[in-house]
Design a protein around this motif. Structure first.
Motif, short mmCIF file in Angstrom:
data_model
loop_
_atom_site.label_atom_id
_atom_site.label_comp_id
_atom_site.label_asym_id
_atom_site.label_seq_id
_atom_site.Cartn_x
_atom_site.Cartn_y
_atom_site.Cartn_z
N ALA A 340 0.82 -1.21 0.00
CA ALA A 340 0.00 0.00 0.00
C ALA A 340 0.86 1.27 0.00
O ALA A 340 0.55 2.25 -0.67
N ASN A 341 1.97 1.23 0.75
CA ASN A 341 2.76 2.47 0.79
C ASN A 341 4.17 2.32 0.24
O ASN A 341 5.06 3.08 0.59
N GLU A 342 4.35 1.33 -0.64
CA GLU A 342 5.69 1.17 -1.21
C GLU A 342 5.62 0.91 -2.71
O GLU A 342 4.93 -0.01 -3.16
N ILE A 343 6.34 1.74 -3.45
CA ILE A 343 6.38 1.57 -4.90
C ILE A 343 7.84 1.74 -5.32
O ILE A 343 8.58 2.53 -4.72
N GLU A 344 8.25 0.96 -6.32
CA GLU A 344 9.68 1.01 -6.68
C GLU A 344 9.86 0.83 -8.18
O GLU A 344 9.46 -0.18 -8.75
N TYR A 345 10.42 1.82 -8.85
CA TYR A 345 10.86 1.67 -10.25
C TYR A 345 11.87 2.76 -10.57
O TYR A 345 11.80 3.86 -10.05
N TYR A 346 12.82 2.41 -11.45
CA TYR A 346 13.93 3.32 -11.74
C TYR A 346 14.06 3.65 -13.22
O TYR A 346 14.84 4.51 -13.60
N ALA A 347 13.33 2.89 -14.06
CA ALA A 347 13.22 3.26 -15.48
C ALA A 347 11.78 3.69 -15.66
O ALA A 347 10.89 3.16 -14.99
N PRO A 348 11.51 4.65 -16.54
CA PRO A 348 10.12 5.06 -16.73
C PRO A 348 9.35 4.01 -17.52
O PRO A 348 9.94 3.11 -18.10
N TYR A 349 8.03 4.14 -17.53
CA TYR A 349 7.17 3.26 -18.35
C TYR A 349 6.38 4.18 -19.27
O TYR A 349 6.39 5.41 -19.09
N LYS A 350 5.74 3.58 -20.27
CA LYS A 350 4.97 4.37 -21.23
C LYS A 350 3.94 5.22 -20.51
O LYS A 350 3.17 4.71 -19.69
N GLY A 351 3.92 6.51 -20.76
CA GLY A 351 2.96 7.39 -20.10
C GLY A 351 3.53 8.04 -18.84
O GLY A 351 2.93 8.97 -18.29
N HIS A 352 4.69 7.60 -18.38
CA HIS A 352 5.31 8.20 -17.19
C HIS A 352 5.77 9.62 -17.49
O HIS A 352 6.10 9.95 -18.63
N LEU A 353 5.83 10.45 -16.46
CA LEU A 353 6.13 11.87 -16.72
C LEU A 353 7.53 12.11 -17.30
O LEU A 353 7.76 13.12 -17.97
N SER A 354 8.46 11.17 -17.13
CA SER A 354 9.79 11.39 -17.71
C SER A 354 9.99 10.59 -19.01
O SER A 354 11.12 10.50 -19.52
N ALA A 355 8.89 10.02 -19.56
CA ALA A 355 9.04 9.15 -20.75
C ALA A 355 9.60 9.90 -21.96
O ALA A 355 10.48 9.40 -22.66
N ASP A 356 9.11 11.11 -22.21
CA ASP A 356 9.59 11.86 -23.40
C ASP A 356 11.08 12.15 -23.28
O ASP A 356 11.84 12.03 -24.23
N ASP A 357 11.46 12.55 -22.08
CA ASP A 357 12.87 12.88 -21.86
C ASP A 357 13.74 11.62 -21.98
O ASP A 357 14.86 11.67 -22.48
N PHE A 358 13.19 10.50 -21.54
CA PHE A 358 13.93 9.23 -21.62
C PHE A 358 14.18 8.84 -23.09
O PHE A 358 15.25 8.35 -23.45
N LEU A 359 13.18 9.12 -23.93
CA LEU A 359 13.34 8.83 -25.36
C LEU A 359 14.47 9.69 -25.94
O LEU A 359 15.33 9.19 -26.69
N ILE A 360 14.50 10.95 -25.57
CA ILE A 360 15.58 11.83 -26.05
C ILE A 360 16.93 11.30 -25.54
O ILE A 360 17.90 11.18 -26.29
N PHE A 361 16.95 10.94 -24.28
CA PHE A 361 18.17 10.40 -23.64
C PHE A 361 18.67 9.16 -24.39
O PHE A 361 19.86 8.99 -24.63
N SER A 362 17.72 8.29 -24.81
CA SER A 362 18.12 7.03 -25.44
C SER A 362 18.77 7.26 -26.80
O SER A 362 19.42 6.37 -27.35
N LYS A 363 18.59 8.48 -27.37
CA LYS A 363 19.16 8.76 -28.69
C LYS A 363 20.47 9.53 -28.60
O LYS A 363 21.06 9.88 -29.62
N LYS A 364 20.92 9.81 -27.39
CA LYS A 364 22.16 10.58 -27.24
C LYS A 364 23.36 9.74 -27.66
O LYS A 364 23.38 8.52 -27.46
#
Ligand code: BMA
Length: 380
Positions: A340-364
């Motif tokens: 209930a009070n624990e969530i854990e992830y370190y890569a974004p998923y589709k729709g996550h707020l950092s997804a667009d930036d992650f796509l740019i990052f992946s092309k660097k």
């Protein structure tokens, strides 16, 4: 025209001297002198790569992500970028007790398939092992200060038991083969975060000498007794602040192929600058240590849990690593909601707020995901 004897002597002297210098400077070898051809190539290629770019890695990537599990061909990283990572991390905790699934519920059988798939795609495989405390029988996070290592090394009451655990790991690692029977090279990363005191093998729970003995015992057991020749050995601390601290438990150049550390950003995005500064300092130290020891530098685990910053990948993480030599950086697992009070992830998923930036990052240019990793032909 004949060379006179003095000129000849000088000529041969310079020739031999140049050869010697080249051999010493260029030819670092894996600690396993019988390493398979593919394992040796991986070692040399990662060392070269670290000068120009960084493979992006993700723990348990093909097995599950945020809100999904075991869907053929799926990956949170791929859902956003169209490609898998360049490094796949897996974990053996639980194998020592003959469990069918690891401590994060990944079935070992499936893991073997994922590993084969990753290798055949040209990616790199790294495996950690949160093994239970052989003395208490409880988890890796259950220290018995100063007692465990003496008990599991030769002469200790749990040595036989510990050997059976190493045997199980040996059997698993040896079973990792490509379709045509080539042993799959693996970066093995036991006893990680070894300057912290949360695992039985780290920090205050053992002396530096004990950890070094355990390290050498493990390498000798797998390499010499079990004749496993598909491993590169990764040594890694948690965050650290000086070279003295880093090398306190370093077992020596004959026992380590990869030097790295784990680091997580804590707190909110206001801590971004602090994280960049700390990373820059630690990576500058790691650059120096890897160069001095002629080893491969890596960021063996990293992450900012839930990545609460839309631009974190390009404005914080990339900024922090850009100037440094790191062969690969492994983002930790996308466990998703754990309670209930624990969530854990370190890569974004589709729709996550950092997804667009992650796509740019992946092309660097600096970053290597699946496609550019394959082009590197790391095993040739
Ligand atoms: C930790 C967390 C745990 C997990 C462990 C081993 O950092 O992700 O949930 O069990 O790693 O993979």
């Amino acid at each position: 025209m004949q060379m006179n004897t003095d000129v000849k002597k000088r000529f041969y002297f310079i020739l031999i001297f140049t050869c010697l210098i080249n051999c010493i400077a260029v030819k670092a070898q894996p600690v396993d002198k019988l390493a398979t051809k593919e394992t040796s190539r991986l070692f040399h290629n990662l060392q070269l790569l670290s000068q120009k770019g960084t493979l992006f890695g993700h723990q348990d990537d093909m097995a599950y992500g945020v809100n999904w599990k075991y869907q053929q061909g799926r990956s949170d990283v791929k859902d956003i970028t169209g490609q898998y990572p360049g490094v796949f991390g897996w974990e053996l905790g639980g194998l020592e007790n003959d469990a069918l699934v690891n401590l994060d519920s990944v079935p070992f059988d499936l893991m073997k398939d994922y590993i084969r798939k990753g290798y055949e795609a040209g990616a790199v495989i790294t495996i950690s092992w949160h093994l239970n405390n052989p003395l208490t029988g409880k988890s890796a996070w259950n220290p018995s200060p100063l007692n465990t290592i003496p008990a599991i090394l030769p002469g200790g009451e749990k040595n036989k038991l510990f050997n059976t655990w190493l045997d199980k790991v040996a059997v698993f690692l040896q079973s990792l083969q490509s379709k045509n029977g080539t042993p799959i090279p693996v970066i093995f990363r036991p006893y990680h975060e070894l300057n912290g005191s949360w695992f039985w093998w780290g920090g205050k729970n053992c002396t530096p000498k004990e950890l070094i003995e355990l390290w050498k015992y493990t390498v000798s057991y797998l390499r010499d007794k079990r004749q496993i020749h598909q491993l590169l050995y990764a040594f890694n601390t948690d965050r650290f602040s000086s070279e003295i601290e880093y090398v306190e438990r370093y077992p020596g150049n004959d026992w380590v192929d990869i030097v790295g550390f784990d680091i997580y950003q804590k707190g909110d995005i206001l801590a971004n600058d602090k994280f960049i500064t700390e990373m820059d300092k630690s990576l500058t130290l790691l650059d120096k240590i890897a160069k001095e020891k002629n080893k491969i530098p890596a960021l063996t685990e990293f992450g900012f849990n839930t990545i609460p910053d839309a631009d974190w990948w390009t404005t914080v993480f990339l900024k922090a690593i850009e100037k440094h030599s790191i062969a690969y950086a492994l983002a930790w697992r996308n466990a998703g909601r754990k309670s209930a009070n624990e969530i854990e992830y370190y890569a974004p998923y589709k729709g996550h707020l950092s997804a667009d930036d992650f796509l740019i990052f992946s092309k660097k240019k600096k970053m290597f995901f699946e496609k550019r990793t394959r082009q590197l032909k790391l095993y040739q």
